[in-house]
Design an enzyme around this catalytic site. Structure first.
Site, PDB file in Angstrom:
ATOM      1  N   GLY A 105       0.820  -1.235   0.000  1.00 65.43           N
ATOM      2  CA  GLY A 105       0.000   0.000   0.000  1.00 65.43           C
ATOM      3  C   GLY A 105       0.836   1.259   0.000  1.00 65.43           C
ATOM      4  O   GLY A 105       0.339   2.337   0.330  1.00 65.43           O
ATOM      5  N   LYS A 127       5.124  16.899  -3.819  1.00 61.87           N
ATOM      6  CA  LYS A 127       5.291  17.200  -2.389  1.00 61.87           C
ATOM      7  C   LYS A 127       6.246  18.376  -2.193  1.00 61.87           C
ATOM      8  O   LYS A 127       6.036  19.228  -1.314  1.00 61.87           O
ATOM      9  CB  LYS A 127       5.805  15.956  -1.665  1.00 61.87           C
ATOM     10  CG  LYS A 127       4.776  14.838  -1.622  1.00 61.87           C
ATOM     11  CD  LYS A 127       5.411  13.500  -1.240  1.00 61.87           C
ATOM     12  CE  LYS A 127       4.365  12.416  -1.091  1.00 61.87           C
ATOM     13  NZ  LYS A 127       4.956  11.072  -0.976  1.00 61.87           N
TER      14      LYS A 127
HETATM   15  P1  NAP Z   1      -6.394   3.664  -3.229  1.00 65.37           P
HETATM   16  O1  NAP Z   1      -6.061   2.565  -2.316  1.00 65.37           O
HETATM   17  O2  NAP Z   1      -6.264   3.447  -4.698  1.00 65.37           O
HETATM   18  O3  NAP Z   1      -7.874   4.166  -2.883  1.00 65.37           O
HETATM   19  C1  NAP Z   1      -8.593   5.053  -3.700  1.00 65.37           C
HETATM   20  C2  NAP Z   1     -10.070   4.991  -3.344  1.00 65.37           C
HETATM   21  O4  NAP Z   1     -10.788   5.880  -4.193  1.00 65.37           O
HETATM   22  C3  NAP Z   1     -10.694   3.614  -3.529  1.00 65.37           C
HETATM   23  O5  NAP Z   1     -11.681   3.367  -2.543  1.00 65.37           O
HETATM   24  C4  NAP Z   1     -11.361   3.690  -4.904  1.00 65.37           C
HETATM   25  O6  NAP Z   1     -12.498   2.851  -5.016  1.00 65.37           O
HETATM   26  C5  NAP Z   1     -11.786   5.147  -4.933  1.00 65.37           C
HETATM   27  N1  NAP Z   1     -11.763   5.679  -6.305  1.00 65.37           N
HETATM   28  C6  NAP Z   1     -10.720   5.651  -7.161  1.00 65.37           C
HETATM   29  N2  NAP Z   1     -11.074   6.229  -8.336  1.00 65.37           N
HETATM   30  C7  NAP Z   1     -12.362   6.625  -8.193  1.00 65.37           C
HETATM   31  C8  NAP Z   1     -13.289   7.269  -9.050  1.00 65.37           C
HETATM   32  N3  NAP Z   1     -12.947   7.622 -10.302  1.00 65.37           N
HETATM   33  N4  NAP Z   1     -14.525   7.538  -8.583  1.00 65.37           N
HETATM   34  C9  NAP Z   1     -14.870   7.184  -7.321  1.00 65.37           C
HETATM   35  N5  NAP Z   1     -14.018   6.565  -6.463  1.00 65.37           N
HETATM   36  C10 NAP Z   1     -12.791   6.291  -6.891  1.00 65.37           C
HETATM   37  O7  NAP Z   1      -5.481   4.953  -2.918  1.00 65.37           O
HETATM   38  P2  NAP Z   1      -4.791   5.344  -1.548  1.00 65.37           P
HETATM   39  O8  NAP Z   1      -3.440   4.733  -1.494  1.00 65.37           O
HETATM   40  O9  NAP Z   1      -5.707   5.148  -0.424  1.00 65.37           O
HETATM   41  O10 NAP Z   1      -4.530   6.910  -1.804  1.00 65.37           O
HETATM   42  C11 NAP Z   1      -5.547   7.856  -1.690  1.00 65.37           C
HETATM   43  C12 NAP Z   1      -4.952   9.256  -1.705  1.00 65.37           C
HETATM   44  O11 NAP Z   1      -4.031   9.390  -0.626  1.00 65.37           O
HETATM   45  C13 NAP Z   1      -4.127   9.590  -2.960  1.00 65.37           C
HETATM   46  O12 NAP Z   1      -4.249  10.960  -3.237  1.00 65.37           O
HETATM   47  C14 NAP Z   1      -2.707   9.284  -2.547  1.00 65.37           C
HETATM   48  O13 NAP Z   1      -1.751  10.008  -3.288  1.00 65.37           O
HETATM   49  C15 NAP Z   1      -2.733   9.754  -1.118  1.00 65.37           C
HETATM   50  N6  NAP Z   1      -1.749   9.163  -0.219  1.00 65.37           N
HETATM   51  C16 NAP Z   1      -1.555   7.829  -0.192  1.00 65.37           C
HETATM   52  C17 NAP Z   1      -0.632   7.297   0.700  1.00 65.37           C
HETATM   53  C18 NAP Z   1      -0.363   5.821   0.779  1.00 65.37           C
HETATM   54  O14 NAP Z   1       0.593   5.444   1.443  1.00 65.37           O
HETATM   55  N7  NAP Z   1      -1.143   4.965   0.137  1.00 65.37           N
HETATM   56  C19 NAP Z   1       0.084   8.148   1.543  1.00 65.37           C
HETATM   57  C20 NAP Z   1      -0.157   9.531   1.493  1.00 65.37           C
HETATM   58  C21 NAP Z   1      -1.069  10.024   0.606  1.00 65.37           C
HETATM   59  P3  NAP Z   1     -12.357   1.241  -4.995  1.00 65.37           P
HETATM   60  O15 NAP Z   1     -11.817   0.904  -3.650  1.00 65.37           O
HETATM   61  O16 NAP Z   1     -13.734   0.740  -5.198  1.00 65.37           O
HETATM   62  O17 NAP Z   1     -11.413   0.910  -6.112  1.00 65.37           O
HETATM   63  N1  HSE Z   2       3.335   6.774  -2.937  1.00 70.32           N
HETATM   64  C1  HSE Z   2       3.666   7.668  -1.882  1.00 70.32           C
HETATM   65  C2  HSE Z   2       5.024   7.298  -1.324  1.00 70.32           C
HETATM   66  C3  HSE Z   2       2.630   7.612  -0.797  1.00 70.32           C
HETATM   67  O1  HSE Z   2       5.492   6.193  -1.590  1.00 70.32           O
HETATM   68  O2  HSE Z   2       5.627   8.124  -0.646  1.00 70.32           O
HETATM   69  C4  HSE Z   2       2.851   8.624   0.295  1.00 70.32           C
HETATM   70  O3  HSE Z   2       2.622   9.927  -0.173  1.00 70.32           O
END
Ligand code: NAP
Ligand code: HSE
Length: 433
Positions: A190, A208
């Site tokens: 993740g 960032k």
């Molecule tokens: P993710 O696991 O891909 O989750 C995205 C969610 O949004 C899922 O529930 C997905 O639905 C939904 N979604 C995606 N496209 C959509 C659409 N077109 N319409 C409606 N719903 C939609 O992503 P994530 O890792 O949680 O990241 C979310 C945000 O946090 C991003 O901006 C990312 O850059 C940021 N972020 C992530 C992390 C990390 O470590 N992962 C850290 C810091 C910031 P489904 O579940 O049904 O597919």
């Molecule tokens: N993909 C990003 C990273 C998530 O690896 O740092 C956190 O912003």
């Protein structure tokens, strides 16, 4: 005395981060509510696929595929945008801000592309915009820059802002694993973006860096004005050479302001960083940021930079800040006043450099390489020859004395054209801060 006693929260995007936020609010609810003096209600969430198995339980009526219906729901005061990207995420954020709601975002891509529009919309309609989780995962760097270090002007902010890349580089160096194998693992954990090229090609770090530069200097620097390079060309040979010579290779964001000439530069690139620096020893999924303020001196922040739990920690911190404002009143401190700073042209940036090139293993080649560098005004500091994987070839690992970006680019262009050089040389900066 406020009359707000219930805070309704909508979670748009119930993926890695959204589920972490849901799970940890459920777990910590009694303590959070006691400190807040109000009830926290996880009201609704949106997903793309209603059938997908989730780690958190919701009543069917709480789930929707329409995030805009959450953003515009009159019962919901706090909207968390945890979808990602700049399409529907932008619409959701703007719709909620236009209704004067609070939006909490982890979306650095959206901030970098549309920051001025988001902040202006929040200001115009009395909404609030929080984004702690957008930079450096669980490290509260936004709060540190905006509040704790408010007295300072910042000469240099540099560090590791992408957990996926740091995880890949650490595992490559320690275990000799190939980069695609480790990237697959980072995705499963993740850490990676939905489009992992954003991580490994440096764009996520650039998004960032743009957010940090805005907070520190009041200027939005678009990625088109930055040098942005990723980690895809790095090999075990580069990591080993660096370590043997007292360096670690890290994907760095470097934000430098010349306070006398009032110019700013923002760059993202893999660099050789001396092992004597704390940031060079930040490994695995951890991020590390060094912030040099003119009053405080150097401060360093280290913590997990990606993944469900650290990111949820940052989002929940924002939710509680926002909820506390709704209950007690108040607003976050405005960022640094908008400043028109000139940007240092990338060609003028100065550094020492590391070069790796495969050459034909034959007499006179070293002299030809030295002529190429000399003609561009670049002076070689050290050179070692190693076996190459290519037949009848050798791998040369060079370091140079300081030159500017234009000189080193000219060197690379000349070397690439030379018949004795096989393929494009790899160029890295040496971060002798
Ligand atoms: P993710 O696991 O891909 O989750 C995205 C969610 O949004 C899922 O529930 C997905 O639905 C939904 N979604 C995606 N496209 C959509 C659409 N077109 N319409 C409606 N719903 C939609 O992503 P994530 O890792 O949680 O990241 C979310 C945000 O946090 C991003 O901006 C990312 O850059 C940021 N972020 C992530 C992390 C990390 O470590 N992962 C850290 C810091 C910031 P489904 O579940 O049904 O597919
Ligand atoms: N993909 C990003 C990273 C998530 O690896 O740092 C956190 O912003």
């Amino acid at each position: 005395m406020s009359t707000v006693s219930v805070i309704n929260i909508g979670i748009c995007g119930l993926g890695t981060v959204g589920q972490g936020v849901w799970k940890h609010i459920e777990r910590a609810r009694p303590e959070l509510e006691a400190r807040l003096g109000a009830k926290l209600v996880l009201a609704r969430a949106s997903v793309r696929d209603l059938e997908k198995k989730r780690d958190v339980r919701l009543k069917p009526a709480q789930l929707t595929t329409d995030p805009l219906s959450i953003a515009t729901d009159p019962e919901i005061q706090i909207v968390c945008e945890l979808i990602g990207g700049t399409g529907i995420a932008r619409k959701v954020t703007l719709a909620a801000l236009k209704l004067g709601k609070t939006v909490i975002s982890a979306n650095k891509a959206l901030l970098c592309a549309h920051g001025p529009e988001l902040f202006a919309t929040a200001r115009k309609h009395g909404g609030q915009f929080f984004f702690e989780a957008s930079v450096a995962g669980g490290i509260p760097i936004i709060k540190a820059l905006r509040e704790g270090l408010v007295a300072n002007r910042f000469r240099r902010i540099y560090g590791i802002l992408n957990g996926t890349c740091n995880y890949i580089l650490t595992r490559m160096e320690r275990e000799g694993l190939a980069y695609p194998v480790i990237l697959k693992e980072a995705k499963a954990l993740g850490y990676a973006e939905a489009d992992e090229s954003l991580d490994v090609e440096g764009w996520d770090t650039a998004h960032k860096a743009s957010v940090l530069a805005y907070l520190a200097h009041g200027t939005w620097v678009p990625t088109s004005k930055m040098v942005v390079e990723g980690i895809t060309q790095l090999t075990q040979a580069d990591l080993t050479f660096a370590r043997e010579n007292g360096y670690a290779i890290k994907l760095l964001a470097v934000i430098e302001r010349d306070l006398e000439r009032n110019v700013l530069s923002v760059g993202v690139y893999p660099a050789l960083l001396p092992l004597t620096k704390a940031i060079a020893n930040v490994n695995e999924v951890y991020n590390g940021i060094s912030v040099a303020g003119d009053i405080v001196g150097e401060t360093t922040y280290i913590g997990r930079g990606a993944g469900q739990d650290p990111t949820a920690s940052a989002v929940i911190g924002d939710i509680i800040d926002a909820a506390s404002q709704l209950v007690r009143g108040g607003a976050v401190l405005a960022p640094a006043p908008a400043t028109k700073l000139a940007l240092t042209p990338p060609a003028a940036l100065r550094s020492r450099h590391y070069l790796r090139l495969d050459v034909k293993d034959q007499p006179g080649v070293l002299a030809k390489i030295a002529t190429c560098t000399a003609k561009a005004g670049v002076s070689i500091a050290s050179l070692v020859q190693r076996p190459s994987e290519k037949p009848n070839a050798a791998s040369l690992l060079l370091t140079t004395h300081e030159s500017n970006e234009a000189q080193i680019r000219l060197t690379i262009a000349r070397l690439s054209r030379h018949s004795c050089v096989l393929g494009k040389p790899l160029l890295l900066r040496i971060a002798d801060f």
